[in-house]
Design a protein around this motif. Structure first.
Motif, PDB file in Angstrom:
ATOM      1  N   ARG A 229      29.434  83.463   3.974  1.00 20.20           N
ATOM      2  CA  ARG A 229      28.114  83.444   4.607  1.00 20.20           C
ATOM      3  C   ARG A 229      27.034  83.483   3.528  1.00 20.20           C
ATOM      4  NH1 ARG A 229      24.237  87.270   6.227  1.00 20.20           N
ATOM      5  NH2 ARG A 229      23.355  86.980   8.316  1.00 20.20           N
TER       6      ARG A 229
ATOM      7  N   GLN B 154      25.049  77.951  11.666  1.00 20.23           N
ATOM      8  CA  GLN B 154      25.527  79.068  12.479  1.00 20.23           C
ATOM      9  C   GLN B 154      26.255  78.589  13.725  1.00 20.23           C
ATOM     10  OE1 GLN B 154      25.229  82.299  11.638  1.00 20.23           O
ATOM     11  NE2 GLN B 154      26.215  83.062  13.497  1.00 20.23           N
ATOM     12  N   GLN B 155      25.790  77.484  14.298  1.00 19.25           N
ATOM     13  CA  GLN B 155      26.402  76.968  15.526  1.00 19.25           C
ATOM     14  C   GLN B 155      27.854  76.560  15.293  1.00 19.25           C
ATOM     15  OE1 GLN B 155      24.220  73.768  17.338  1.00 19.25           O
ATOM     16  NE2 GLN B 155      25.555  73.645  19.124  1.00 19.25           N
TER      17      GLN B 155
ATOM     18  N   GLU C 118      29.955  79.729  14.967  1.00 22.56           N
ATOM     19  CA  GLU C 118      30.187  80.330  16.282  1.00 22.56           C
ATOM     20  C   GLU C 118      31.201  79.531  17.086  1.00 22.56           C
ATOM     21  OE1 GLU C 118      26.317  80.615  17.989  1.00 22.56           O
ATOM     22  OE2 GLU C 118      25.733  82.360  16.765  1.00 22.56           O
TER      23      GLU C 118
ATOM     24  N   GLN D  39      34.464  80.784  15.958  1.00 21.83           N
ATOM     25  CA  GLN D  39      34.671  82.123  16.508  1.00 21.83           C
ATOM     26  C   GLN D  39      35.125  82.043  17.968  1.00 21.83           C
ATOM     27  OE1 GLN D  39      34.715  83.766  13.519  1.00 21.83           O
ATOM     28  NE2 GLN D  39      33.687  85.473  14.519  1.00 21.83           N
ATOM     29  N   LYS D  40      34.542  81.126  18.709  1.00 19.20           N
ATOM     30  CA  LYS D  40      34.913  80.938  20.116  1.00 19.20           C
ATOM     31  C   LYS D  40      36.345  80.424  20.247  1.00 19.20           C
ATOM     32  CE  LYS D  40      33.346  78.689  24.374  1.00 19.20           C
ATOM     33  NZ  LYS D  40      32.330  77.777  24.975  1.00 19.20           N
TER      34      LYS D  40
END
Length: 343
Positions: A63, A94-95, A98, A101-102
């Motif tokens: 990050r 970031q999208q 994420e 992560q999903k």
């Protein structure tokens, strides 16, 4: 007069304080956004020039805080506090992070369909497809757990004009539209618990050699150890495998099931059960259940299309070396659905 002098002194002190405060804050640039490193390793540059000094290193998945944009470069701050310039193409937003992560959250309880090993360095994509966003990179020989299969169209290289010229070179009509080519993709989980899509041809399934020799020109899609049998001083696993034709882009995940049991007298694997002409879809699930006098037996459940075109679950049990369907109350055994072979 003295009060006025005190007032002026106070104003001067306040102005100096504000000036010093602004000077201290100047070293901490405003954070524009959060990005993540999508390359294996990237150097941080101290300046945008052909000759520069390396002021730090950021690694895959790390990050970083974006501080400034400049053409195709951005100035970032790493978790260690190092600041420098990197090319924008080595970062994702970031999208995308994420999205990964999903994927990991949604598949945390997904049954593993096979174990595999990467052939080369391979990117993990957030969706199936070569042109989709990627973040993590798998090194060569990385062990992965295979969770799911999907297909994605392989985008032809070159412009439409070049594509037509190629068609004409092969004797096709100039107006003929080339048929789309689809590739298989695996949803995998790596040793760091990262989950994403990887081109299927970049992963070799770790099918045990003892049963891989029975492929007969077909492709193993998934395999499972149902149980073990005692043969002398060793225990030998018995396997369920699902298999298909050796081609990408099929509208189903597998079309054949084989169960390999171990013959303790001949000390070899034998095919205890085979079923063809299926339109099967992952995941396949395995377990154990009690069956009255038969005792506790291995079971497996397939998701297949029935004659009406609906997805249904079919459960089977293995009472070595016999495999039988397990019918739910009121369920009737269906005849195999004939499938038209492609010409």
């Amino acid at each position: 007069m003295k009060s006025l002098r005190r007032l002026l002194t106070g104003f001067c002190g306040l102005a100096i304080f504000i000036f010093l405060l602004a000077g201290c804050g100047r070293g901490r640039s405003k954070i524009l956004e959060i990005n993540y490193v999508s390359a294996p390793q990237v150097n941080l540059r101290d300046r945008l020039a052909a000759v520069y000094n390396k002021v730090g290193v950021v690694k895959n998945g790390e990050r970083v805080e974006v501080l400034e944009h400049q053409r195709r470069f951005v100035r970032v701050r790493s978790a260690s506090g190092a600041e420098g310039w990197v090319e924008q193409r080595y970062l994702v937003g970031q999208q995308v992070f994420e999205g990964f992560q999903k994927l990991a959250k949604n598949s945390q309880n997904a049954p593993i369909q096979a174990q595999g090993t990467t052939r080369n360095d391979s990117n993990l994509h957030v969706e199936p497809g070569r042109d989709t966003e990627h973040l993590y990179q798998l090194p060569a020989s990385e062990k992965v757990a295979v969770l799911q299969r999907a297909t994605a169209e392989k985008q032809p290289s070159g412009t439409p004009v070049k594509a037509k010229s190629a068609a004409q070179a092969h004797g096709s009509s100039p107006d003929e539209t080339p048929k789309p080519v689809f590739e298989d993709w695996w949803l995998v989980r790596d040793s760091q618990a990262h989950v994403g899509w990887v081109l299927a041809r970049m992963v070799d399934l770790d099918v045990p050699l003892e049963i891989a020799q029975y492929a007969e020109g077909q492709r193993f899609v998934a395999f499972f150890a149902l149980d073990q049998v005692q043969d002398g001083d060793k225990k030998v696993p018995q396997y369920l495998t699902v298999i298909t034709e050796p081609k990408d882009g099929l509208p189903f995940d597998y079309d054949q099931v084989r169960v390999f049991t171990w013959n303790v007298r001949r000390h070899r694997y034998e095919t205890a059960y085979r079923e063809h002409n299926l339109e099967g879809f992952l995941p396949v699930t395995v377990g154990r259940e009690p069956f009255n006098k038969e005792g506790d037996l291995p079971t497996f459940t397939l998701r297949v299309k029935n004659a009406a075109g609906n997805l249904v679950d079919r459960k089977y049990k293995l009472n070595t070396p016999i495999v039988r369907r397990v019918l739910a109350p009121g369920e009737q055994k269906e005849a195999p659905v004939p499938r038209r072979r492609k010409k």
